[in-house]
Write an enzyme that holds these catalytic residues in place. Structure first.
Site: not given
Ligand SMILES: Cc1ncc(COP(=O)(O)O)c(C=O)c1O
Lengths: 415, 172
Positions: A128, A204, A207, A230, A372
């Site tokens: 991401h 990270d 998910q 999430k 993203c």
């Molecule tokens: C794998 C992953 N990393 C990071 C994020 C970023 O999360 P957040 O927007 O809650 O900071 C997301 C979600 O959009 C994600 O799916």
């Protein structure tokens, strides 16, 4: 805790007011966008209102009773989070605004102090942007190298050159589950390889933590980042877990109130962890809401949640393939055991944006776009996908509704 | 499917399936500008050849949804051979149909609104022809950006062409 009985999805669904109250009186809400953000159960919403109505005050340093009670609720929530992910010490739980901030904290604070020319950080091509851009910003400043673990066409990582990529690397920062492909990489062997190469490991787990039992001790990572929203919790709160000795050695991230022991005209002395990394008034009520979400998930049992999602993902892969045939591409691993319930769909001749629009007419919520993860989109050779993602309140009827809507979209755009 | 027929008129689907003026032009002499819709990842490249005060040729490259592709395709038909002033009127009329009005233009794409010139024709008097088929998009507000992507990119390409020719760019 090992649970044996299966998840009672109807009972779970009844806990989520949105399925009763939302938008379309004629069609049930088929919510397949939990990878972006999950819905919230009554228990979370009520915990937050109850807190506002009975206990709310700013935390720390308050002498009056509700200030103390609010502080206790927040510190209790920290223990709840620690317990949920198997963190040895609650002080290792840093509350952030979201996973993005948690990852920026690692890059800025640990990376800022430890990376320079000649160093390398290893990422995967399926990260991401939240686990790419903070490293790129820092690399531009510090002049270290970013290396990429490739993604194969089947959605798995290509680990054949992992040792070479890790050679001389100071950090391997990788997703624990792809938010586009659902891929769960072989974390055990990857982390062992990183250790052997002397690299630290950041996961990270945005998910991952919402969907699989998580134990930071057995994962053997150094930092783990995830977001409350999430995992049935509210927006505005995320978590960074890190090893005590690393967190203690790192410089502060944001400066301000709440993170200092002393401030003089000459300078400041940072407080101990976790306060050192929690400058400013924290998202107190959201932290309370996150603890309620964790209690809810604990009540379901994370191993049961995982089993439910594996079997529902298997049903979805089978059903969608049967109903749509060759016209539908489902990106990512074909084995449900290797993946989470994130299905990136490509219906031939129908752009994801159009597809999602038609699905909305069926009250089926999926998300079109690059999610993203633009570097991954380039690897897949697509501009966008339509992503359907599954969670505790989804069952086979949701998958069937998705299949019906896809068939309809296919006919609408037939040519 | 109620409502969808308004959005996906047959002529839109036709332009989506068989886009007109697709491809590239040689740069230079052509001017090339890329436009992005960060929301959905659509990317469009507009190539224009100009002769000082009109667009003599245009091509569209890139990928996108039916609305952005059809809008781009219809746009190329509508502007080829037309003067910059005519294109500016047409753009204003098209955006007005998308419920983006002159005084909001700056907010929509970060550009200054065109100063009203004497020749400029009121938006409701400009003939949009096939482009009328995109009127249904207004009912789906998230899709308006898809429909306007090509137009914003074109405006930028024309500005660049005029700047290169040393002509006033029209925006102050
Ligand atoms: C794998 C992953 N990393 C990071 C994020 C970023 O999360 P957040 O927007 O809650 O900071 C997301 C979600 O959009 C994600 O799916």
């Amino acid at each position: 805790m090992t649970t044996t009985a299966e998840l009672d999805v109807a009972a779970v669904k009844a806990d989520f007011p949105i399925f009763d109250r939302c938008c379309d009186p004629e069609r049930p809400l088929v919510f397949l966008d939990s990878a972006a953000s999950s819905q919230k159960p009554r228990q979370v919403i009520e915990a937050m209102s109850e807190f506002y109505e009975t206990t709310y005050a700013n935390v720390h340093r308050g002498v009056y009773r509700i200030a103390e009670a609010a502080t206790n609720r927040m510190e209790g929530a920290r223990r709840t989070v620690a317990g949920f992910i198997g963190a040895p010490r609650p002080e290792e739980i840093i509350f952030t605004k979201n996973a993005t901030e948690a990852l920026n904290l690692v890059a800025r604070s640990w990376g800022g102090a430890n990376l320079g020319p000649g160093d390398a950080v290893v990422l995967t091509q399926m990260e991401h942007h939240a686990n790419i851009v903070p490293w790129q910003i820092l690399a531009a400043e510090k002049g270290f190298e970013i290396r990429w673990i490739p993604v194969r066409p089947d959605g798995h990582l290509d680990l054949s050159n992992l040792d070479r990529l890790l050679d001389g690397a100071a950090m391997m920062s990788v997703t624990a589950m792809s938010n586009v492909l659902g891929t769960i990489p072989p974390l055990g062997s990857m982390i062992a390889a990183a250790r052997a190469a002397g690299a630290l490991v950041t996961l990270d787990a945005c998910q991952y933590v919402p969907h699989l039992p998580t134990d930071v001790s057995s994962l053997d990572a150094d930092f783990i980042a995830f977001s409350g929203h999430k995992m049935l919790g509210p927006t505005g709160v995320g978590v960074l877990w890190g090893r005590t000795e690393l967190l203690e050695a790192m410089p502060p991230f944001l400066g301000g109130g709440g993170m200092i022991l002393d401030v003089t005209q000459e300078g400041f002395r940072a407080d101990a962890i976790p306060a050192k990394f929690e400058a400013g008034t924290p998202p107190i009520t959201e932290i309370v809401g996150l603890a309620a979400a964790i209690e809810y998930l604990d009540g379901l049992g994370m191993d049961r949640v995982r089993r439910h999602e594996v079997s529902l993902t298997a049903y979805a892969l089978r059903t969608l393939t049967e109903r749509l045939g060759d016209r539908l591409t489902i990106h990512g691993p074909s084995e449900p055991a290797d993946r989470g319930g994130v299905l990136s769909l490509d219906l031939a001749g129908v752009h994801p944006h159009d597809l999602s629009q038609v699905l909305d007419q069926h009250n089926v919520c999926v998300r079109p776009g690059h999610h993203c993860a633009k570097p991954l989109m380039r690897v897949l050779g697509v501009g966008a996908t339509a992503r359907a993602s599954l969670y505790v309140y989804n069952d086979e009827s949701d998958v069937d509704a998705l299949a019906d809507a896809l068939v309809d979209a296919g006919e609408f755009f037939a040519f | 499917m109620s409502g969808l027929e308004d959005l996906y008129r047959e002529i839109i689907l036709d332009h989506y399936r068989t886009p007109r003026n697709r491809g590239k032009l040689e740069t230079p002499p052509a001017h090339k500008v890329e436009g992005f819709n960060p929301l959905c990842g659509d990317e469009i490249t507009v190539y224009v050849d100009t002769d000082g005060d009109r667009v003599t040729d245009v091509r569209i490259d890139g990928q996108g949804c039916s609305i952005s592709q059809a809008s781009a395709s219809m746009m190329t038909n509508a502007i080829k051979g037309r003067s910059f002033a005519e294109i500016s009127d047409l753009t204003r009329a098209f955006k007005s149909m998308m419920s983006i009005h002159e005084n909001e233009l700056g907010g929509d794409d970060g550009r200054e609104p065109e100063p009203g010139s004497e020749e400029s024709v009121p938006a409701d008097e400009v003939k949009l022809g096939d482009l009328e088929a995109l009127r249904g998009v207004v009912k789906f507000p998230v899709r308006i950006k898809c429909a306007t992507l090509a137009w914003n990119t074109l405006a930028q390409a024309i500005d660049e062409a005029r700047a290169d020719d040393g002509a006033p760019t029209g925006s102050s």
